[in-house]
Design a protein around this motif. Sequence first.
Motif, PDB file in Angstrom:
ATOM      1  N   UNK A  58       0.845  -1.195   0.000  1.00 31.44           N
ATOM      2  CA  UNK A  58       0.000   0.000   0.000  1.00 31.44           C
ATOM      3  C   UNK A  58       0.879   1.244   0.000  1.00 31.44           C
ATOM      4  N   UNK A  59       1.600   1.475  -1.080  1.00 23.62           N
ATOM      5  CA  UNK A  59       2.509   2.622  -1.094  1.00 23.62           C
ATOM      6  C   UNK A  59       1.794   3.971  -1.157  1.00 23.62           C
ATOM      7  N   UNK A  60       0.559   3.980  -1.615  1.00 18.70           N
ATOM      8  CA  UNK A  60      -0.208   5.221  -1.664  1.00 18.70           C
ATOM      9  C   UNK A  60      -1.027   5.302  -0.384  1.00 18.70           C
ATOM     10  N   UNK A  61      -0.671   6.250   0.466  1.00 20.31           N
ATOM     11  CA  UNK A  61      -1.348   6.395   1.748  1.00 20.31           C
ATOM     12  C   UNK A  61      -1.937   7.791   1.836  1.00 20.31           C
ATOM     13  N   UNK A  62      -3.104   7.876   2.471  1.00 20.98           N
ATOM     14  CA  UNK A  62      -3.775   9.171   2.561  1.00 20.98           C
ATOM     15  C   UNK A  62      -4.611   9.256   3.827  1.00 20.98           C
ATOM     16  N   UNK A  63      -4.865  10.489   4.230  1.00 19.24           N
ATOM     17  CA  UNK A  63      -5.817  10.770   5.305  1.00 19.24           C
ATOM     18  C   UNK A  63      -6.979  11.503   4.671  1.00 19.24           C
ATOM     19  N   UNK A  64      -8.180  10.994   4.884  1.00 19.59           N
ATOM     20  CA  UNK A  64      -9.383  11.628   4.366  1.00 19.59           C
ATOM     21  C   UNK A  64     -10.210  12.125   5.535  1.00 19.59           C
ATOM     22  N   UNK A  65     -10.433  13.425   5.559  1.00 18.64           N
ATOM     23  CA  UNK A  65     -11.242  14.032   6.605  1.00 18.64           C
ATOM     24  C   UNK A  65     -12.672  14.148   6.091  1.00 18.64           C
ATOM     25  N   UNK A  66     -13.621  13.715   6.925  1.00 17.00           N
ATOM     26  CA  UNK A  66     -15.027  13.712   6.521  1.00 17.00           C
ATOM     27  C   UNK A  66     -15.867  14.567   7.458  1.00 17.00           C
ATOM     28  N   UNK A  67     -16.759  15.348   6.865  1.00 13.43           N
ATOM     29  CA  UNK A  67     -17.789  16.051   7.624  1.00 13.43           C
ATOM     30  C   UNK A  67     -19.088  15.278   7.393  1.00 13.43           C
ATOM     31  N   UNK A 101      -7.860   6.714   7.579  1.00 16.15           N
ATOM     32  CA  UNK A 101      -6.554   6.387   7.004  1.00 16.15           C
ATOM     33  C   UNK A 101      -6.781   5.381   5.888  1.00 16.15           C
ATOM     34  N   UNK A 102      -6.243   5.693   4.708  1.00 22.42           N
ATOM     35  CA  UNK A 102      -6.402   4.832   3.541  1.00 22.42           C
ATOM     36  C   UNK A 102      -5.035   4.381   3.040  1.00 22.42           C
ATOM     37  N   UNK A 126     -15.567  16.439   2.131  1.00 24.49           N
ATOM     38  CA  UNK A 126     -14.349  15.711   2.506  1.00 24.49           C
ATOM     39  C   UNK A 126     -13.124  16.458   2.006  1.00 24.49           C
ATOM     40  N   UNK A 127     -12.008  16.121   2.596  1.00 21.80           N
ATOM     41  CA  UNK A 127     -10.715  16.655   2.156  1.00 21.80           C
ATOM     42  C   UNK A 127      -9.689  15.552   2.354  1.00 21.80           C
ATOM     43  N   UNK A 128      -8.859  15.338   1.358  1.00 21.55           N
ATOM     44  CA  UNK A 128      -7.877  14.247   1.426  1.00 21.55           C
ATOM     45  C   UNK A 128      -6.470  14.794   1.273  1.00 21.55           C
ATOM     46  N   UNK A 129      -5.581  14.297   2.100  1.00 25.98           N
ATOM     47  CA  UNK A 129      -4.164  14.644   2.011  1.00 25.98           C
ATOM     48  C   UNK A 129      -3.362  13.366   1.822  1.00 25.98           C
ATOM     49  N   UNK A 130      -2.491  13.340   0.828  1.00 26.75           N
ATOM     50  CA  UNK A 130      -1.596  12.213   0.624  1.00 26.75           C
ATOM     51  C   UNK A 130      -0.475  12.273   1.650  1.00 26.75           C
ATOM     52  N   UNK A 131      -0.092  11.131   2.189  1.00 26.43           N
ATOM     53  CA  UNK A 131       1.035  11.047   3.113  1.00 26.43           C
ATOM     54  C   UNK A 131       2.291  10.809   2.291  1.00 26.43           C
ATOM     55  N   UNK A 132       3.214  11.750   2.349  1.00 27.13           N
ATOM     56  CA  UNK A 132       4.425  11.650   1.550  1.00 27.13           C
ATOM     57  C   UNK A 132       5.541  10.901   2.253  1.00 27.13           C
ATOM     58  N   UNK A 133       5.668  11.106   3.558  1.00 26.60           N
ATOM     59  CA  UNK A 133       6.658  10.370   4.337  1.00 26.60           C
ATOM     60  C   UNK A 133       6.176  10.308   5.776  1.00 26.60           C
ATOM     61  N   UNK A 134       6.735   9.354   6.532  1.00 26.90           N
ATOM     62  CA  UNK A 134       6.342   9.169   7.925  1.00 26.90           C
ATOM     63  C   UNK A 134       7.596   8.994   8.765  1.00 26.90           C
TER      64      UNK A 134
END
Length: 140
Positions: A58-67, A101-102, A126-134
Amino acid sequence: MDLRLLAALRRDGRASVSDLALELGVTRATVRGRMERLSSSGEIHGYSVVTRGDLAVSPVRALTMLAIEGPGMDRIRRQLTGRPHVQAIHSTNGKWDLIVELGTATLEELDVTLGVIRKMEGVSTSETSLLLSTSRYSRH
């Protein structure tokens, strides 16, 4: 109940039946029976260990915020629980009701997953941000 059990097993495939029963608020016999039924039906194919190398799946990781509008929070959380690309669901305060978390193999899979989530009844924005590094920090 099955979705909650599967989500708990995804978080910790080595969890004891007693711990699962406590987490889910049911008896050990109920957990054991559901696990046997899920295994017999083919829903559970086995239990495994996730290593650092496995995370590359799962190299593509994202956080999706939902209202969420109206009283649909619990229903939407249930719909998200156990979905293949949903790794965690967090409730929060402020502008967003849930943070999801996706993890997907490709951007195309992420796009499809986001489309499904955005179409859920009760998701107002909704708003989604890709996680580039951790970076991981240990607490001592």
